[in-house]
Design a protein around this motif. Structure first.
Motif, mmCIF file in Angstrom:
data_model
loop_
_atom_site.group_PDB
_atom_site.id
_atom_site.type_symbol
_atom_site.label_atom_id
_atom_site.label_comp_id
_atom_site.label_asym_id
_atom_site.label_seq_id
_atom_site.Cartn_x
_atom_site.Cartn_y
_atom_site.Cartn_z
ATOM 1 N N LEU A 151 80.682 -46.189 -13.646
ATOM 2 C CA LEU A 151 79.462 -46.640 -12.968
ATOM 3 C C LEU A 151 79.212 -48.123 -13.237
ATOM 4 O O LEU A 151 78.936 -48.896 -12.308
ATOM 5 N N TYR A 152 79.318 -48.537 -14.500
ATOM 6 C CA TYR A 152 79.111 -49.945 -14.841
ATOM 7 C C TYR A 152 80.123 -50.840 -14.131
ATOM 8 O O TYR A 152 79.783 -51.902 -13.595
ATOM 9 N N ASP A 153 81.389 -50.407 -14.128
ATOM 10 C CA ASP A 153 82.451 -51.199 -13.507
ATOM 11 C C ASP A 153 82.203 -51.366 -12.007
ATOM 12 O O ASP A 153 82.432 -52.437 -11.432
ATOM 13 N N ALA A 154 81.728 -50.291 -11.368
ATOM 14 C CA ALA A 154 81.477 -50.339 -9.926
ATOM 15 C C ALA A 154 80.290 -51.240 -9.597
ATOM 16 O O ALA A 154 80.345 -52.038 -8.649
ATOM 17 N N LEU A 155 79.221 -51.129 -10.399
ATOM 18 C CA LEU A 155 78.009 -51.885 -10.112
ATOM 19 C C LEU A 155 78.157 -53.379 -10.409
ATOM 20 O O LEU A 155 77.663 -54.229 -9.652
ATOM 21 N N LEU A 156 78.844 -53.724 -11.488
ATOM 22 C CA LEU A 156 78.882 -55.119 -11.933
ATOM 23 C C LEU A 156 80.162 -55.857 -11.566
ATOM 24 O O LEU A 156 80.149 -57.074 -11.396
ATOM 25 N N ILE B 274 86.228 -49.760 -8.004
ATOM 26 C CA ILE B 274 86.083 -48.347 -7.676
ATOM 27 C C ILE B 274 87.353 -47.612 -8.113
ATOM 28 O O ILE B 274 88.461 -48.013 -7.744
ATOM 29 N N GLY C 6 82.471 -54.374 -9.146
ATOM 30 C CA GLY C 6 82.950 -53.910 -7.857
ATOM 31 C C GLY C 6 84.245 -53.135 -7.915
ATOM 32 O O GLY C 6 84.969 -53.041 -6.921
#
Length: 308
Positions: free
Chosen positions: A269-274, A278, A276
């Motif tokens: 989740l952190y990797d996706a939000l900050l 996936i 990008g």
């Protein structure tokens, strides 16, 4: 406690110390996993150009131990618990493995997606099982061997050896899992013999000394944002360790340990939000395979412990 994400076999943990409170234990473990994933997120920011010129993983590790040590020593000064004579030899061996695992993990987090790095780190209880054979003389049955094969197969899916997709970061994460697996061996020796706060104090004090010596060789002046990041990674890790220990004190390890797998969810989740990033279907498949193997091993450890 383990310094980086990854499930710990119930056999390496003491039984609940307080009156059972499963609801509170789950809430504490959720906080611990969110914070543990947060440390890899901060390490990724410090190891890339997100906050300035990338810092060497050994310098990031120094920041983690320095500010975690300050936080833990503050708690020690306020609580003033009675400390016993520590087993310094075992502590030193455990700390060296822990520092190595932390440093390799921080390097991996800067090089590959956080979810992949953390998923590979979940192989650490398998390495602990394999290392316990020559070091502790433990016997391994067919169920444990099956769990090891499944987890290592999942790691190979993520690492993809022999292909152009293989990344050095994945090998760093595997090295971190090996170091943390060896750390679990020494944790077994300390389990139940010393109080959790004492273990934290000794571990972080020794870790700070090792990290400071190593950081001298790669030191570069951090930017103000990087100093803030190093403060953050130390404080977040100290809080995560506190939540983790208190969760284990309020529920059986066999009940609460599986919730540690949520570290992977928070990391993704952190990797996706900050950043990008996936997770790919292959990454999800590899992570699921590793978790299946580690979960099978944790279940078998629980059954074995109950029989004892």
């Amino acid at each position: 406690m383990a310094p980086v994400p990854g499930p710990i076999p119930p056999a390496a943990l003491p039984p609940a110390l307080h009156r059972p409170a499963p609801g509170l234990a789950v809430a504490l473990m959720l906080c611990a996993t969110a914070l543990l994933a947060g440390t890899t997120l901060i390490a990724k920011a410090l190891g890339t150009d997100a906050l300035g010129p990338p810092l060497h993983p050994m310098q990031v590790s120094f920041g983690r131990f320095l500010f975690a040590w300050i936080a833990i020593m503050t708690v020690l000064a306020l609580r003033r618990p009675r400390l016993t004579r520590p087993d310094l030899k075992t502590h030193a061996a455990r700390t060296l493995c822990g520092w190595s695992g932390v440093t390799l993990m921080f390097a991996a987090a800067a090089a590959i997606p956080l979810s992949d790095a953390i998923a590979i780190s979940f192989v650490n209880p398998v390495f602990a099982m394999l290392l316990a054979i020559p070091i502790l003389g433990e016997r391994v049955g067919p169920w444990r061997w099956l769990a090891a094969v499944i987890a290592i197969a999942g790691a190979m899916i993520l690492i993809r050896p022999g292909t152009s997709a293989m990344q050095a970061g994945a090998l760093l994460a595997l090295g971190a899992a090996l170091a943390l697996g060896l750390e679990l061996i020494f944790m077994k020796r300390l389990s139940g013999r010393e109080k959790p706060l004492q273990i934290l104090v000794v571990n972080n004090s020794m870790g700070l000394a090792i990290a400071a010596c190593a950081a001298l060789w790669v030191w570069q002046t951090p930017t103000p944002a990087q100093w803030a990041g190093m403060v953050g990674i130390g404080l977040v890790m100290a809080c995560a360790q506190g939540f983790f220990i208190n969760a284990l004190a309020r529920a059986d390890a066999s009940f609460i340990t599986p919730f540690s797998y949520l570290t992977l969810v928070f990391a993704a989740l952190y990797d996706a939000l900050l950043f990008g990033v996936i997770p790919s279907p292959l990454s999800l498949g590899g992570a699921a395979t590793i978790i299946a193997g580690a979960a099978l091993l944790a279940w078998r450890e629980t059954v074995h412990r109950r029989r004892d």
